[in-house]
Design a protein around this motif. Structure first.
Motif, PDB file in Angstrom:
ATOM      1  N   GLN A   1       0.827  -1.207   0.000  1.00 27.10           N
ATOM      2  CA  GLN A   1       0.000   0.000   0.000  1.00 27.10           C
ATOM      3  C   GLN A   1       0.867   1.264   0.000  1.00 27.10           C
ATOM      4  O   GLN A   1       0.470   2.299  -0.550  1.00 27.10           O
ATOM      5  CB  GLN A   1      -0.938  -0.010   1.203  1.00 27.10           C
TER       6      GLN A   1
ATOM      7  N   TYR B   1      -3.131  -1.620  -3.906  1.00 25.42           N
ATOM      8  CA  TYR B   1      -4.167  -1.950  -2.920  1.00 25.42           C
ATOM      9  C   TYR B   1      -4.919  -3.211  -3.374  1.00 25.42           C
ATOM     10  O   TYR B   1      -5.372  -3.270  -4.519  1.00 25.42           O
ATOM     11  CB  TYR B   1      -5.149  -0.786  -2.767  1.00 25.42           C
TER      12      TYR B   1
ATOM     13  N   ALA C   1      -8.018  -6.000  -2.957  1.00 25.78           N
ATOM     14  CA  ALA C   1      -9.377  -6.261  -2.461  1.00 25.78           C
ATOM     15  C   ALA C   1      -9.633  -7.765  -2.579  1.00 25.78           C
ATOM     16  O   ALA C   1     -10.086  -8.246  -3.631  1.00 25.78           O
ATOM     17  CB  ALA C   1     -10.406  -5.477  -3.268  1.00 25.78           C
TER      18      ALA C   1
ATOM     19  N   LEU D   1     -15.648  -2.575  -1.506  1.00 22.31           N
ATOM     20  CA  LEU D   1     -14.844  -2.200  -2.667  1.00 22.31           C
ATOM     21  C   LEU D   1     -15.231  -0.815  -3.170  1.00 22.31           C
ATOM     22  O   LEU D   1     -14.368  -0.035  -3.595  1.00 22.31           O
ATOM     23  CB  LEU D   1     -15.025  -3.247  -3.772  1.00 22.31           C
TER      24      LEU D   1
ATOM     25  N   LEU E   1     -13.417   1.576  -1.050  1.00 20.76           N
ATOM     26  CA  LEU E   1     -11.985   1.582  -1.359  1.00 20.76           C
ATOM     27  C   LEU E   1     -11.689   2.414  -2.598  1.00 20.76           C
ATOM     28  O   LEU E   1     -10.832   3.298  -2.581  1.00 20.76           O
ATOM     29  CB  LEU E   1     -11.503   0.133  -1.545  1.00 20.76           C
ATOM     30  N   ILE E   2     -12.397   2.147  -3.686  1.00 18.51           N
ATOM     31  CA  ILE E   2     -12.114   2.859  -4.937  1.00 18.51           C
ATOM     32  C   ILE E   2     -12.495   4.330  -4.820  1.00 18.51           C
ATOM     33  O   ILE E   2     -11.792   5.206  -5.342  1.00 18.51           O
ATOM     34  CB  ILE E   2     -12.860   2.166  -6.101  1.00 18.51           C
TER      35      ILE E   2
ATOM     36  N   ILE F   1      -9.572   5.841  -2.726  1.00 17.36           N
ATOM     37  CA  ILE F   1      -8.241   5.807  -3.329  1.00 17.36           C
ATOM     38  C   ILE F   1      -8.213   6.538  -4.668  1.00 17.36           C
ATOM     39  O   ILE F   1      -7.225   7.151  -5.042  1.00 17.36           O
ATOM     40  CB  ILE F   1      -7.771   4.340  -3.494  1.00 17.36           C
TER      41      ILE F   1
ATOM     42  N   PRO G   1      -8.145   5.204  -7.913  1.00 19.50           N
ATOM     43  CA  PRO G   1      -6.981   4.620  -8.583  1.00 19.50           C
ATOM     44  C   PRO G   1      -6.871   5.072 -10.035  1.00 19.50           C
ATOM     45  O   PRO G   1      -7.837   5.519 -10.656  1.00 19.50           O
ATOM     46  CB  PRO G   1      -7.260   3.116  -8.495  1.00 19.50           C
TER      47      PRO G   1
ATOM     48  N   VAL H   1      -7.362  -0.278 -12.416  1.00 15.23           N
ATOM     49  CA  VAL H   1      -8.097  -1.319 -11.681  1.00 15.23           C
ATOM     50  C   VAL H   1      -7.826  -2.643 -12.387  1.00 15.23           C
ATOM     51  O   VAL H   1      -8.171  -2.811 -13.561  1.00 15.23           O
ATOM     52  CB  VAL H   1      -9.613  -1.028 -11.629  1.00 15.23           C
TER      53      VAL H   1
ATOM     54  N   ALA I   1     -16.246  -3.046  -9.688  1.00 12.90           N
ATOM     55  CA  ALA I   1     -14.908  -2.505  -9.955  1.00 12.90           C
ATOM     56  C   ALA I   1     -14.865  -1.857 -11.328  1.00 12.90           C
ATOM     57  O   ALA I   1     -14.302  -0.757 -11.501  1.00 12.90           O
ATOM     58  CB  ALA I   1     -13.873  -3.620  -9.865  1.00 12.90           C
TER      59      ALA I   1
ATOM     60  N   VAL J   1      -5.568  -0.696  -7.872  1.00 10.07           N
ATOM     61  CA  VAL J   1      -6.452  -1.522  -7.046  1.00 10.07           C
ATOM     62  C   VAL J   1      -6.574  -2.879  -7.737  1.00 10.07           C
ATOM     63  O   VAL J   1      -6.911  -2.950  -8.921  1.00 10.07           O
ATOM     64  CB  VAL J   1      -7.838  -0.886  -6.863  1.00 10.07           C
TER      65      VAL J   1
END
Length: 851
Positions: free
Chosen positions: A21, A26, A28, A41, A44-45, A48, A50, A53, A128, A257
């Protein structure tokens, strides 16, 4: 989950996670099709944001990424991936004299391997992609191409899911954890530990994914590296490691991610960080590029999928049970996320969900017979209370699926749970499973055959919007459009598409219900239908042409095999072509069938073929056959060919005689029903002339002789006096009682009424019985009983009356029941009863008789 110290390997892996990290990688670790994982998730996204992905899916799926992200694509959908695999088989040819001189030949054949990669709205992989699109992140699939996976020997030959979770199911760790938590299986453990957390706890993605990692990593520790390599996990993980490292090497500032099944995460942590970020070596990149290139052999199609196919209870190995239930859970999570200040608690959302499903289930059960008095308001209220109280007892934030099921079992079932009808639980599970069918854009690339079939079915007004079985009633005689529908359904059935099966209607293969004017079909459009159509697409773009190819192959195979019953097999194809409306090819098949009639040396095959041609003739108007003259010529040819094979009826084996008798009767029935356009009278004369010539050779086939004499009399080929003479001669042969009884059996199986109308038959049988010894009579008695079963009760009464008159028997003597007893009879009965009772007591069987 934090009450016990973690194994050192997992502690080290968590330190690797923290280090990764720090370099903006990262992970998942998810369970496929888990709403809780998807919700975490999302957080998280969103946090972050990203730049990349990466998703555990074959890299060859990149070709249809645009279709996946199309706004018209609505889950449940699936990617159907296919690849061709060349199979080499070594065949040894052994020299009889010298074994060391064996020679090996290599035979090759090609097979198609298929796999599904399903998505529903709450699949982490689907979320995602949607969030990556929202944040303009690049999406990359990082698993081995499907062609590379099937090259390994760890993939079974049948179609499978690319998201299998069998390792979790069979993990000893999870099994012991289930026992400790008093859960029934790994699914209940998962729901208890993850799905039923407070929504605010699910939003803490760092803690949540640490827990899912521990869960999956502990399960992974049950398996050694050799078993993982043999199954293929190690090869897939190496490919994913190279994909992640390669990206980081090319783009050092990338914020990544990685979404993978939690089972693989431990290997990815350990492979990416070993005191520093491990970047792929040149050999790794070379292998990676070679494997990527093998993905060119993959063919990927986006197809509609359905909830019932996603349900683990229906055999899907990578999913959660009850997708409709978890779809509702996902909707609750989204509603909670979008509600300002989260004014409604997690418990309230889940209680509302349980009430909705219980209401649906109760309503369906009420409509089912014998359930109306079981599911009233009180049981429904009780089930809701039970589910909520069980959730509180188990420490859940609101009732879950298992709480719901236990509430149903407690409140809806009266009496023993083992007495519950199976359809009760079918209704429950189907309600939780659902039947939602996904949608895909109409303009995406897909095989023309799939589009053609789908549009044709729509044109014929079939309902294709869900996966519930439906029934259609087709007026095949009076409605031309319905006839077209019937032909199309027969076409799909012949090609094993799996869309529909016929429930009722005329059967031209077996000649049953030919007067029925309607057909009933049950149909449903499923992902497997699309998959089958995609497989058929390799053979052509028109169903009719593919069907013709299949018929041609079967005819060619008959020619190569030189089958003895070739015309019987060929006529099946002729009828199938007629039902499918393949008029041009139907005429060609009739010509080929004519050549098969010339070489078929099996009498039964020829006769049955004739019957099936007769069924076609009877339905020629409905089937709109354009080769009536050819069909009529074949019907005339069948009996002529069959006459040459009548010699086979002389076989003396008892079982074979019975089969020959059936064939003889079928042949007679065929001639009697031939169309008037043929000279039926002449054919019938030829039939009996050939049977008459055969008679001298039937000395060992008495059953057939009896059958021939009886049908000749019925068809007015011999007179009553001639029949009586033949019967007398057959029984006067007398010394062979087996042949006489066999002759009698032949008559009784063909014309049982003759024993009433022919006094000679009854008299001859009576005289024969009188001269038989007791042993002979007992031996032949079963056959005689079988013969007389051909008679009706009224006919049996007439014979009994004739026999009683001949022997001057009183009616009372002929009765089975006896009403008059003498003192001597009574005394004998009492003495016998006493003797039997004493014997029972001696054997100590009194209690057994009482039971």
């Amino acid at each position: 989950m934090g009450s016990s110290p973690l194994p050192q390997r997992l502690q080290n892996a968590l330190r690797c996670r923290d280090a990764l990290q720090q370099v903006q990688i990262y992970f998942a670790p998810v369970r496929h099709h888990s709403p809780a994982c998807s919700y975490a998730l999302r957080q998280l996204i969103t946090q972050i944001k990203p730049t990349h992905v990466l998703i555990e899916a074959p890299t060859s799926f990149s070709a249809i990424l645009e279709e996946l992200l199309n706004h018209k694509t609505e889950p449940p959908i699936a990617i159907l991936c296919q690849t061709d695999l060349q199979i080499d088989q070594v065949v040894l040819e052994t020299n009889d004299e010298y074994e060391e001189n064996d020679t090996a030949n290599m035979l090759s054949h090609q097979i198609t391997r298929s796999a599904f990669y399903p998505f529903c709205s709450y699949s982490p992989e689907w979320q995602a992609m949607q969030l990556a699109k929202q944040y303009n992140a690049k999406i990359q699939f990082i698993d081995l191409p499907w062609a590379e996976q099937v090259t390994q020997e760890f993939i079974p030959s049948q179609s499978k899911s690319l998201l299998s979770e069998t390792y979790l199911k069979h993990s000893q760790y999870i099994t012991q954890l289930a026992k400790k938590l008093h859960c029934r299986d790994h699914d209940e453990v998962w729901e208890h530990l993850f799905e039923l957390r407070n929504f605010t706890d699910l939003a803490d993605w760092q803690t949540f994914f640490e827990d899912t990692f521990i869960w999956c990593a502990m399960a992974r520790l049950d398996y050694d590296s050799s078993s993982l390599e043999a199954e293929g996990s190690s090869q897939r993980e190496q490919h994913m490691l190279t994909a992640i490292g390669r990206l980081k090497k090319l783009t050092p500032d990338a914020k990544i991610v990685v979404v993978t099944g939690g089972f693989h995460t431990l290997a990815l942590f350990e492979g990416l960080w070993q005191n520093k970020l491990v970047l792929p070596k040149k050999s790794d990149i070379t292998r990676f590029n070679r494997q990527q290139k093998s993905g060119d052999r993959d063919r990927a199609w986006l197809i509609r999928y359905s909830f019932d196919r996603l349900d683990a209870l229906n055999g899907y190995t990578a999913g959660m049970n009850s997708p409709a239930y978890y779809q509702e859970s996902w909707q609750s999570m989204l509603a909670y996320e979008q509600t300002p200040n989260q004014s409604q608690t997690t418990q309230c959302y889940r209680k509302t969900q349980v009430i909705n499903f219980l209401s649906i289930i109760a309503d369906k059960l009420r409509k089912k017979q014998n359930c109306s008095d079981a599911i009233g308001f009180i049981p429904l209220k009780s089930a809701i209370e039970q589910a909520c109280l069980l959730a509180e007892l188990r420490g859940h934030y609101g009732p879950g699926r298992y709480d719901l099921l236990d509430g149903i079992q407690s409140a809806f079932i009266k009496g023993s749970i083992h007495d519950v009808r199976s359809d009760f639980w079918q209704i429950v599970y189907r309600s939780l499973s659902g039947n939602q069918l996904g949608q895909i854009p109409n303009d995406i690339a897909s095989p023309p055959l799939v589009n053609e079939v789908y549009l044709t079915l729509k044109k014929y007004r079939f309902k294709l919007d869900d996966t519930l079985p439906k029934t259609t009633h087709i007026d095949i005689y009076r409605n031309p459009e319905h006839r077209q529908r019937s032909r199309f359904l027969h076409l799909l059935a012949f090609l094993d598409v799996g869309f529909a099966n016929r429930l009722d209607g005329p059967n031209y293969q077996y000649g049953t219900r030919l007067t029925i004017m309607f057909e009933d079909w049950q149909y449903l459009w499923t992902p497997m239908v699309e998959a089958r159509l995609i497989e058929l697409s390799e053979q052509g773009t028109q169903l009719e042409q593919i069907a013709i190819q299949k018929l041609q192959q079967s005819i060619e195979q008959l020619t190569e095999d030189g089958m003895a019953q070739s015309c019987l097999c060929a006529v099946k194809g002729v009828i199938q072509a007629a039902l499918m409306g393949l008029q041009t090819y139907f005429s060609q098949l009739l010509v080929k069938l004519s050549s098969f009639l010339d070489v078929d040396n099996n009498l039964l095959s020829l006769v049955v073929c004739g019957h099936r041609l007769l069924y076609l003739w009877q339905g020629r108007d409905f089937l709109a056959l354009n080769a009536s003259s050819t069909l009529l010529a074949l019907l005339a040819k069948v009996p002529q060919q069959a006459f040459f094979l009548l010699d086979t009826l002389k076989q003396s084996d008892t079982e074979q005689q019975q089969e020959n008798l059936k064939t003889l009767l079928l042949f007679r029935n065929l001639i009697n029903n031939l169309p008037d356009q043929l000279d039926v009278k002449k054919l019938k004369q030829d039939f009996y002339l050939n049977l008459h010539r055969l008679q001298p050779r039937l000395s060992e086939a008495s059953l057939i002789r009896g059958a021939i004499d009886s049908i000749a009399y019925l068809d007015c080929q011999i007179s009553q006096s001639e029949l009586d003479h033949k019967i007398k001669m057959a029984f006067e042969l007398g010394s062979q009682y087996e042949q006489a009884s066999s002759y009698f059996m032949g008559i009784m199986q063909c014309a049982p009424e003759l024993i009433i109308h022919s006094s000679q038959l009854l008299t001859s049988l009576d005289e024969l019985l009188a001269h038989w010894k007791q042993e002979q009579f007992i031996e032949i008695l079963p056959d005689l009983r079988l013969a007389f079963t051909q008679l009706t009760p009224k006919q049996n009464a007439i014979i009994a009356e004739k026999i009683s008159k001949k022997y001057h028997a009183e009616q009372e003597d002929m009765s089975i029941e006896q009403y008059k007893f003498s003192d001597e009879d009574l005394q004998k009965s009492l003495s016998l009863e006493l003797s039997v009772t004493q014997h029972i007591e001696q054997q100590q069987l009194q209690n057994w008789f009482k039971q």
